[in-house]
Design a protein around this motif. Structure first.
Motif, PDB file in Angstrom:
ATOM      1  N   UNK A   1      -8.642  11.234   9.172  1.00  0.00           N
ATOM      2  CA  UNK A   1      -9.303  10.738  10.384  1.00  0.00           C
ATOM      3  C   UNK A   1      -8.558  11.188  11.638  1.00  0.00           C
ATOM      4  N   UNK A   2      -9.201  11.069  12.810  1.00  0.00           N
ATOM      5  CA  UNK A   2      -8.507  11.460  14.047  1.00  0.00           C
ATOM      6  C   UNK A   2      -7.392  10.500  14.435  1.00  0.00           C
ATOM      7  N   UNK A   3      -7.500   9.244  13.991  1.00  0.00           N
ATOM      8  CA  UNK A   3      -6.445   8.251  14.223  1.00  0.00           C
ATOM      9  C   UNK A   3      -6.113   7.588  12.898  1.00  0.00           C
ATOM     10  N   UNK A   4      -4.852   7.233  12.709  1.00  0.00           N
ATOM     11  CA  UNK A   4      -4.418   6.636  11.449  1.00  0.00           C
ATOM     12  C   UNK A   4      -5.199   5.347  11.172  1.00  0.00           C
ATOM     13  N   UNK A   5      -5.667   5.199   9.933  1.00  0.00           N
ATOM     14  CA  UNK A   5      -6.358   3.966   9.544  1.00  0.00           C
ATOM     15  C   UNK A   5      -6.405   3.878   8.030  1.00  0.00           C
TER      16      UNK A   5
END
Length: 669
Positions: A124-128
């Motif tokens: 993903x574009x941001x950690x999750x």
């Protein structure tokens, strides 16, 4: 401004031609560029109908900042797994070893000499949810390559060695009748008696296993087939308005599919449902076959006569956003708006559309819960389908894949014979002619084409095997020796270029050298190259009488025969081959007569419906040049005549379809 992918033939690669990423196709030039710049290669593998491939493309590959970082620190290579299954197979093995799981999009980082050192799937574009951000992954890889190169190269050597040790366990062994009993028992242990299929969620259509069970044909095997075929046909995995199967069900009950529709699933399931109807005359089987062919023609047939690879899972919803299943899902309000109050409530009950929804946002997939009034059902389906066709449609990957078309051609020929549909035979012929005209180049098969233009990717083992089967089936159905000659040409390439002694590699000896040469004997979503080749050589041997091909098929099957009883869910076509040899051996049926004569047609239909699976059925005039099976087979009293043969030794000729059926149900002397 478009990138290098603008000149690609793959629709999946063309989806990325406007990305700011400076993509390369898989090529020597791409890796030479990585060597020149002394940077690692970022390899991204996917396919056009892949939902999460689209998501990652939108989030990361269309992002200017991410693209700039990729362009500065990597050479980025995009691969269509359907066009290059060899690249996909090799690096999927690496991904599974490095990440513990695989899938698409597949993300692999390579040295300039094509060896993997880090891999994953979607980032993903941001950690999750425990997944690192893609930008963080890129920064870590670039830093390691720049500052800790020795560690990276040490890891590369370790990974390559580990993959070579893990590579392709074959489990050799001859399959016996006792082994078939063990395979059946193992399948029964994993069988879902209530919902059909094997194991839990997600559930994929077990096409090859069903074929093996159909050829076993005993009560226990047929019970597993019956429950599974009916459950899938009534489930949300099957398009209840237009026909055709989705790729898999996300749940164990076939309710909610992953909505992309693949040609290979529908080609293989067309054969399964034809063979199921042949054994049971269950009307659901006949309905599924007819609707699936209708859907294939309407949605996947190309102007050149071939069949496209897939339909996307995603399409635009009412708000204009791309959403999975938007084209297919309904809510009660939508049904009532199309059908009116009374029919809307009735359809909601029939199709399992609830106020809460079985899918997302209060929407439901359509299932067929019971057997309602057929006239009312047909009216509701037609009105709903007409309305649905006004929705934004899923995208289509319109490349033509040789193997997938080959499996469809073979299934269409058999369905045409079983159901007496010469129009389906014509579809098979036109698709086969396209493959031969466009894909057969300088005595070798190419894997893909698009708009009648052949791609550069070489055919792999499954392409040759599937087209060999297709050519044999078509040549027999039309009594056309040309197709049998072509089948032998394909088989000779298999024997010369793919063999490893007894078994077969998945790529030809002259194919591009990767760090492993793929050789996977297990069936997955499609038959393995090995199992497909076993069937192809055996079928060609039955047709031509070439004992060398029959013996070669037996030797190849024995290289992975241990899979049949130990892991039958991944050896369905080898199970089918063994069952055909040990339970109900195939025969040759020669039917001589004018193809337009109703007597000839009735004998042919009887043969297709009653002959053991894997049999050869040839229909033509006596002594047709180049067709040994029709040689010295005269008409009896001037009437269309059938000869049931094994090893080209035939029983007494018959002119009555019931007598033919009796011989086929008891083919021994």
């Amino acid at each position: 401004m478009a990138n290098r992918l603008a000149s690609a033939t793959s629709p999946y690669l063309l989806q990325h031609k406007d990305n700011p990423v400076d993509w390369w196709e898989w090529s020597d030039e791409a890796f030479a560029e990585a060597e020149r710049r002394d940077v690692p290669v970022f390899l991204s593998v996917g396919y056009a109908a892949c939902h999460w491939c689209h998501v990652m493309a939108h989030e990361s590959f269309e992002d200017e900042t991410t693209a700039a970082y990729l362009n500065e620190h990597f050479v980025s290579v995009k691969v269509d797994r359907e066009e290059r299954p060899d690249v996909d197979a090799v690096f999927m093995a690496a991904t599974q070893a490095l990440a513990g799981q695989g899938g698409w999009p597949m993300t692999v980082f390579l040295t300039p000499d094509r060896r993997p050192f880090y891999a994953g799937t979607y980032f993903p574009p941001r950690a999750r949810q425990g997944m690192p951000a893609f930008a963080d992954v890129l920064a870590a890889i670039a830093s390691a390559w720049r500052d800790r190169r020795d560690e990276v190269l040490s890891s590369v050597a370790h990974i390559s060695g580990e993959l070579e040790r893990r590579h392709a366990p074959k489990l050799p062994g001859e399959v016996t009748r006792a082994g078939l009993d063990v395979a059946r028992a193992n399948l029964q242990r994993e069988f879902d008696e209530v919902r059909g299929g094997f194991g839990g969620a997600p559930k994929f259509p077990p096409s090859m296993v069903l074929e093996g069970l159909l050829r076993l044909g005993d009560d226990e095997s047929m019970a597993m087939v019956d429950v599974t075929c009916e459950a899938m046909a009534r489930g949300g995995i099957y398009d209840q308005l237009a026909g055709g199967f989705a790729r898999y069900s996300v749940d164990a009950g076939w309710v909610v599919p992953h909505f992309e529709k693949m040609l290979y699933d529908n080609a293989l399931l067309l054969g399964v449902y034809t063979h199921w109807w042949r054994r049971t005359q269950n009307p659901i089987g006949e309905r599924v076959v007819a609707e699936t062919v209708e859907w294939l023609v309407a949605e996947l047939r190309t102007p050149q006569g071939g069949f496209a690879a897939s339909l996307d899972a995603d399409s635009l919803d009412e708000q204009g956003h791309s959403a999975e299943g938007a084209y297919y899902a309904w809510d009660p309000v939508g049904l009532t708006a199309v059908l009116g109050e009374d029919d809307g409530r009735w359809a909601a009950e029939v199709f399992g559309v609830t106020d809460q929804g079985t899918f997302e946002h209060g929407r439901s997939t359509l299932r067929l819960l019971g057997d309602p009034d057929p006239v009312r059902l047909a009216s509701a389906r037609e009105r709903l389908r007409t309305t649905r066709e006004q929705r934004p449609r899923p995208g289509r990957d319109d490349k033509v894949v040789a193997a997938w078309n080959g499996w469809l051609i073979a299934s269409l020929v058999e369905a045409a014979g079983v159901f007496g549909r010469p129009d389906w035979l014509a579809l098979a012929r036109e698709a086969a002619e396209l493959i031969w005209r466009v894909h057969w180049v300088d005595g070798r098969l190419r894997r893909t084409s698009r708009d009648g233009e052949v791609g550069s990717a070489a055919g792999v083992l499954e392409d040759y095997a599937a087209m060999t089967m297709a050519a044999v089936r078509l040549g027999c159905a039309e009594a056309d020796a040309t197709w049998l000659t072509r089948a032998e040409a394909l088989a000779e390439v298999i024997l010369a270029e793919f063999g490893d002694g007894d078994g077969f590699f998945d790529t030809a000896s002259g194919a591009e050298s990767l760090y492993l040469r793929p050789q996977d004997p297990t069936d997955n979503a499609t038959p393995s190259g090995l199992s497909a080749t076993v069937h192809a050589l055996a079928l060609l041997a039955e047709t031509t009488g070439r004992s060398d091909l029959a013996e070669r098929a037996e030797r190849a099957a024995a290289t992975a025969g241990g899979l049949v009883d130990r892991a039958p869910r991944f050896a369905g076509w080898l199970l089918a081959y063994a069952a055909s040899r040990l339970v109900s051996p195939p025969v040759q049926v020669a039917i001589v007569g004018d193809a337009s004569d109703t007597g000839t047609q009735e004998l042919a239909r009887t043969a297709y419906r009653c002959a053991p699976a894997g049999s050869v059925i040839m229909v033509g005039v006596p002594d047709e040049p180049g067709l040994e099976l029709l040689a010295d087979r005269p008409l009896l009293d001037g009437r269309p005549t059938a000869y049931v043969c094994r090893g080209f030794v035939c029983r007494l000729p018959v002119t009555d379809s019931q007598e033919l059926a009796d011989q086929l149900h008891s083919p021994k002397e």
